[in-house]
Scaffold this active site. Structure first.
Site, PDB file in Angstrom:
ATOM      1  N   ASP A 105       0.817  -1.214   0.000  1.00  0.00           N
ATOM      2  CA  ASP A 105       0.000   0.000   0.000  1.00  0.00           C
ATOM      3  C   ASP A 105       0.855   1.270   0.000  1.00  0.00           C
ATOM      4  OD1 ASP A 105      -2.073  -1.695   0.094  1.00  0.00           O
ATOM      5  OD2 ASP A 105      -2.770  -1.155   2.111  1.00  0.00           O
ATOM      6  N   ALA A 106       1.939   1.232   0.777  1.00  0.00           N
ATOM      7  CA  ALA A 106       2.766   2.435   0.910  1.00  0.00           C
ATOM      8  C   ALA A 106       3.358   2.840  -0.438  1.00  0.00           C
ATOM      9  CB  ALA A 106       3.883   2.195   1.915  1.00  0.00           C
ATOM     10  N   GLU A 107       3.743   1.840  -1.222  1.00  0.00           N
ATOM     11  CA  GLU A 107       4.315   2.112  -2.533  1.00  0.00           C
ATOM     12  C   GLU A 107       3.234   2.716  -3.447  1.00  0.00           C
ATOM     13  OE1 GLU A 107       7.051   2.305  -3.816  1.00  0.00           O
ATOM     14  OE2 GLU A 107       6.892   1.964  -5.974  1.00  0.00           O
ATOM     15  N   SER A 145     -35.105  -6.444 -18.735  1.00  0.00           N
ATOM     16  CA  SER A 145     -35.012  -7.405 -17.627  1.00  0.00           C
ATOM     17  C   SER A 145     -35.175  -8.803 -18.205  1.00  0.00           C
ATOM     18  CB  SER A 145     -36.085  -7.120 -16.585  1.00  0.00           C
ATOM     19  OG  SER A 145     -37.340  -7.150 -17.211  1.00  0.00           O
ATOM     20  N   ILE A 146     -34.932  -9.801 -17.400  1.00  0.00           N
ATOM     21  CA  ILE A 146     -35.081 -11.159 -17.896  1.00  0.00           C
ATOM     22  C   ILE A 146     -36.235 -11.852 -17.208  1.00  0.00           C
ATOM     23  CG2 ILE A 146     -33.104 -12.261 -19.025  1.00  0.00           C
ATOM     24  CD1 ILE A 146     -31.599 -12.211 -16.539  1.00  0.00           C
ATOM     25  N   GLU A 178     -24.553 -18.422 -15.698  1.00  0.00           N
ATOM     26  CA  GLU A 178     -23.808 -17.559 -14.780  1.00  0.00           C
ATOM     27  C   GLU A 178     -24.658 -17.259 -13.548  1.00  0.00           C
ATOM     28  OE1 GLU A 178     -24.332 -13.389 -17.208  1.00  0.00           O
ATOM     29  OE2 GLU A 178     -23.271 -15.029 -18.193  1.00  0.00           O
ATOM     30  N   LYS A 203     -26.853 -14.958 -10.842  1.00  0.00           N
ATOM     31  CA  LYS A 203     -27.710 -13.775 -10.844  1.00  0.00           C
ATOM     32  C   LYS A 203     -27.374 -12.972  -9.588  1.00  0.00           C
ATOM     33  CE  LYS A 203     -32.286 -12.068 -11.794  1.00  0.00           C
ATOM     34  NZ  LYS A 203     -32.355 -11.037 -10.752  1.00  0.00           N
ATOM     35  N   CYS A 221     -33.256 -18.418  35.167  1.00  0.00           N
ATOM     36  CA  CYS A 221     -33.375 -19.334  34.044  1.00  0.00           C
ATOM     37  C   CYS A 221     -34.815 -19.836  33.939  1.00  0.00           C
ATOM     38  CB  CYS A 221     -32.428 -20.516  34.230  1.00  0.00           C
ATOM     39  SG  CYS A 221     -32.666 -21.795  32.989  1.00  0.00           S
ATOM     40  N   CYS A 275     -34.840 -23.723  34.902  1.00  0.00           N
ATOM     41  CA  CYS A 275     -34.507 -24.303  36.206  1.00  0.00           C
ATOM     42  C   CYS A 275     -34.487 -23.282  37.336  1.00  0.00           C
ATOM     43  CB  CYS A 275     -33.173 -25.029  36.135  1.00  0.00           C
ATOM     44  SG  CYS A 275     -31.771 -23.917  35.968  1.00  0.00           S
TER      45      CYS A 275
END
Ligand code: IVH
Length: 700
Positions: free
Chosen positions: A35-37, A84-85, A121, A123, A419, A422
């Site tokens: 990242d620095a580079e 749309s499909i 593919e 969706k 609880c 119990c």
């Protein structure tokens, strides 16, 4: 100052290199430089551009963010409509068969014609986008809108580093790429955490978050939102010999540097489509993003043209759905369940709703923190999500549909800190998300699991006491705690033989196995109790440190912290477990019927150094109570005497030690502080308590 040729060349080189790094990082997921580079190159380019503004161009990597918010998103007329499909809602294989049959009929193929080849593919569950590249440069990005007219979101889309501002290779003069902008689930979770920290509202799901992020008037907001993109088709194209298959188009788009999802295949005939549908269903949960189905497209572009459209939907494509994973319903109430480890879980009682292929009436709310975070209130309309085999969960409320201002739900108050199974105390540690029942072995909800754990191979090892038997024993009220297993009036060959799937012979075998388990080791016994966070290793450490059960039972948090590898969390779990009278009772009964080498460590000090040595304790030690210190000394074979004499080997002195200390000094005895005592005890390398092989395995 007019830029020199060298500066222009440097600017070009920096742009090319940054573009390459963006591609490696955002599209290939394979960063090329640290990242620095990257930052260094970016800043150099920014500096050159600000010194020579005439060099700035829209596809420069520096131009991804910037500018003022716009008053509105301008309307964009799509050169080629965004259609749309058709959706195939039959989620079985039949959906693929029906689509293939329609295609074959429309193409006039009879039964003897070879299978039609499709591109299959995913969706993606985001929003459609059209990216217009002219001479390879991104010039326009538009949402779908009504299909004919969308909104100009170019400045926002520029901030997505996955989307190249300039295409690779030799792109045509005009290329419109169609695809989906979406948000990955992990990015979505992180965004919601950040939203909350900033006091902003949470998004209900990744799709809404993506849509909200893209349609911002201020591109700097979009820039901070983690959006992703996959290309799946074309819009207007000029000056390009379009590949003759859809698969070929996607390959070409990938070669232009656009992200194309790897999960796609060419499939011949409906069976192969159905296979893809099933394969992706199996993968669905592990994908980093949401999909709501798969898409089949006739692979041959010539055939696509032949098939054409009916009512704005191509005849050559279909979306084959999966069962919906998210739906809206009413939250009728919140019940409380006790989990296997005593975790108290709030459970949403829902108006029954069909989701993920089944009717759901309950969904987990996880814990109080989640209820607070999501701010769900009884009576709300909520989004319920069910994914695969995962327990259905409440995603969040639809705040817009809330009526009035219903009270927030307080789990502990609702159960009065007890609880529901119990009546034991329910506690929630300061830094813990989950409230727990402290009932342990006594709590029937935890009972079955506790019994199974107790009988486990690494615990007291009762061969043949499996889930089937335990369930029956508990259901019939024969066994409530592990101690009951050894009560011959309850568990004997006769009662066991009366259970399902139990012959006389297996009943006798089980009785024998239970009997055998009486002979155990202290470490196994401690592990078998099922104290939270006390695994096998900790159990062994405890057994070795305390040497006997009584010393462990007498230990407080401070004493427990002296055990190697026992930290505050484990110490607190042990203290809480032992603080419950029910647990003490069960342990007391077990102690009557089970045997392990008592004061195991004391019986076998390795070097015998402390065997027979006499200690005198005086004053107040910083953490150990006197009885605890005594137990520790005895555990390694030492003796604790009440008064100092010439025969005393060690005097352990704490604060306000009086005359005993004086006398010890006069006699020139060895005087230890608590730290030194513990150090001495640690040095006494006790023989392993557990001659089990696994012990040596672990320590090796
Ligand atoms: S193709 C003419 N492929 O589903 C066909 N659409 O109704 C154009 N979608 O909102 C669409 N994944 O954004 C196509 N692999 C995919 C898709 C996909 C998601 C969306 C698309 C549109 C809707 C189609």
């Amino acid at each position: 100052m007019v830029a020199s040729t060298e500066i222009r060349a440097r600017v070009d080189a920096l742009r090319t290199e940054l573009q390459r790094h963006d591609y490696a990082y955002y599209v290939l997921n394979d960063p090329a430089v640290p990242d620095a580079e990257y930052d260094r190159l970016f800043r150099e380019l920014q500096a050159l551009e600000s010194a020579h503004p005439e060099l700035i161009c829209p596809d420069s990597p520096t131009q991804r963010v910037g500018g003022q918010p716009s008053p509105e998103l301008a309307a964009v007329q799509h050169a080629v409509p965004m259609l749309s499909i058709r959706t195939e809602t039959d989620t079985t294989d039949q959906g693929a068969v029906a689509f293939d049959a329609r295609v074959r009929r429309a193409l006039g193929l009879d039964d003897t014609a070879p299978p039609v080849v499709y591109a299959a593919e995913l969706k993606f569950d985001g929003l459609a986008i059209s990216l217009r590249y002219e001479q390879g440069v991104l010039v326009l990005a538009a949402t779908r809108g009504d299909g004919s007219t969308g909104e100009d979101v170019t400045r926002n889309v520029r901030t997505l580093r996955q989307i190249p501002l300039r295409l690779h290779g030799a792109p045509p003069p005009v290329l419109e790429v169609r695809g989906e902008i979406f948000m990955r689930r992990d990015d979505f979770e992180r965004l919601n955490v950040a939203q909350e920290a900033a006091g902003q509202k949470r998004f209900v799901n990744p799709r809404n978050a993506a849509a909200g992020s893209l349609r911002q008037l201020d591109p700097t907001i979009t820039a901070r939102r983690p959006l992703s993109f996959f290309a799946y088709g074309l819009g207007e194209v000029q000056g390009w010999a379009v590949p003759d298959t859809h698969s070929g188009v996607l390959d070409a788009l990938a070669a232009f540097g656009l992200p194309v999802c790897e999960h796609r295949v060419r499939a011949a005939g409906p069976q192969e489509l159905a296979c893809f549908h099933a394969d992706m269903a199996a993968l669905r949960e592990s994908l980093p993003f949401d999909i709501d189905g798969v898409v089949y497209k006739v692979d041959s572009i010539a055939r696509q043209l032949e098939l054409g459209f009916v009512s704005r939907e191509p005849r050559w494509a279909v979306a084959h759905k999966y069962p919906a994973q998210e739906v809206a319903t009413r939250l009728l109430g919140i019940d409380v369940q006790v989990g296997r480890t005593g975790a108290i879980t709030p459970v949403a009682r829902l108006e029954p709703v069909f989701v993920g292929g089944v009717t759901v009436t309950n969904a987990t709310l996880h814990n109080q923190g989640e209820i607070d975070r999501k701010d769900v209130r009884i009576g709300d309309w909520v989004i319920v999500r069910r994914a695969g085999d995962v327990i259905p969960e409440v995603v969040g409320p639809i705040v817009e549909r809330r009526e009035g201002d219903p009270a927030r739900f307080d789990l502990l108050a609702a159960i009065d800190h007890k609880c529901p199974e119990c009546g034991s105390h329910v506690v929630r540690g300061e830094d813990e998300a989950v409230a727990r029942c402290t009932g342990g072995l006594y709590c029937p909800a935890q009972c079955k699991q506790a019994l199974l754990h107790f009988a486990g191979r690494r615990a007291v090892d009762i061969d043949g006491l499996g889930e089937q038997i335990v369930n029956q024993l508990v259901a019939a009220g024969i066994v409530k705690t592990p101690a009951d297993l050894y009560d011959a009036a309850r568990v004997n060959a006769e009662t066991l033989a009366g259970l399902d799937r139990m012959g006389e012979k297996s009943a006798i075998n089980l009785v024998r196995a239970i009997d055998r388990s009486r002979e155990t080791t202290l470490a196994r016994f401690i592990f078998a109790l099922g104290i939270r966070n006390v695994g096998e290793t900790t159990a062994k450490d405890l057994a070795r440190h305390f040497g006997g059960l009584d010393a462990l039972l007498a230990a407080d948090e401070g004493a427990l912290l002296q055990v190697p590898d026992v930290g505050p969390v484990v110490a607190r779990c042990i203290v809480e477990f032992l603080a419950e009278d029910h647990n003490r009772e069960v342990i007391a009964s077990l102690k009557q019927v089970m045997r392990w080498p008592e004061t195991e460590a004391a019986a076998r000090p390795a070097d015998g150094r402390l065997a027979g040595k006499t200690f005198v304790l005086t004053g107040t030690l910083p953490t150990l109570r006197r009885d605890e210190a005594a137990a520790l000394i005895e555990a390694v074979g030492g003796k604790v005497a009440g008064s100092v004499s010439k025969k005393t080997d060690y005097v352990v002195a704490g604060a306000d030690a009086g005359s005993k200390l004086d006398k010890a000094q006069q006699l020139g005895l060895v005087i230890l502080g608590e730290e030194e005592l513990l150090e001495l005890l640690r040095q006494v390398d006790t023989a392993p308590l557990d001659s089990q092989d696994e012990f040596f395995e672990e320590k090796r």
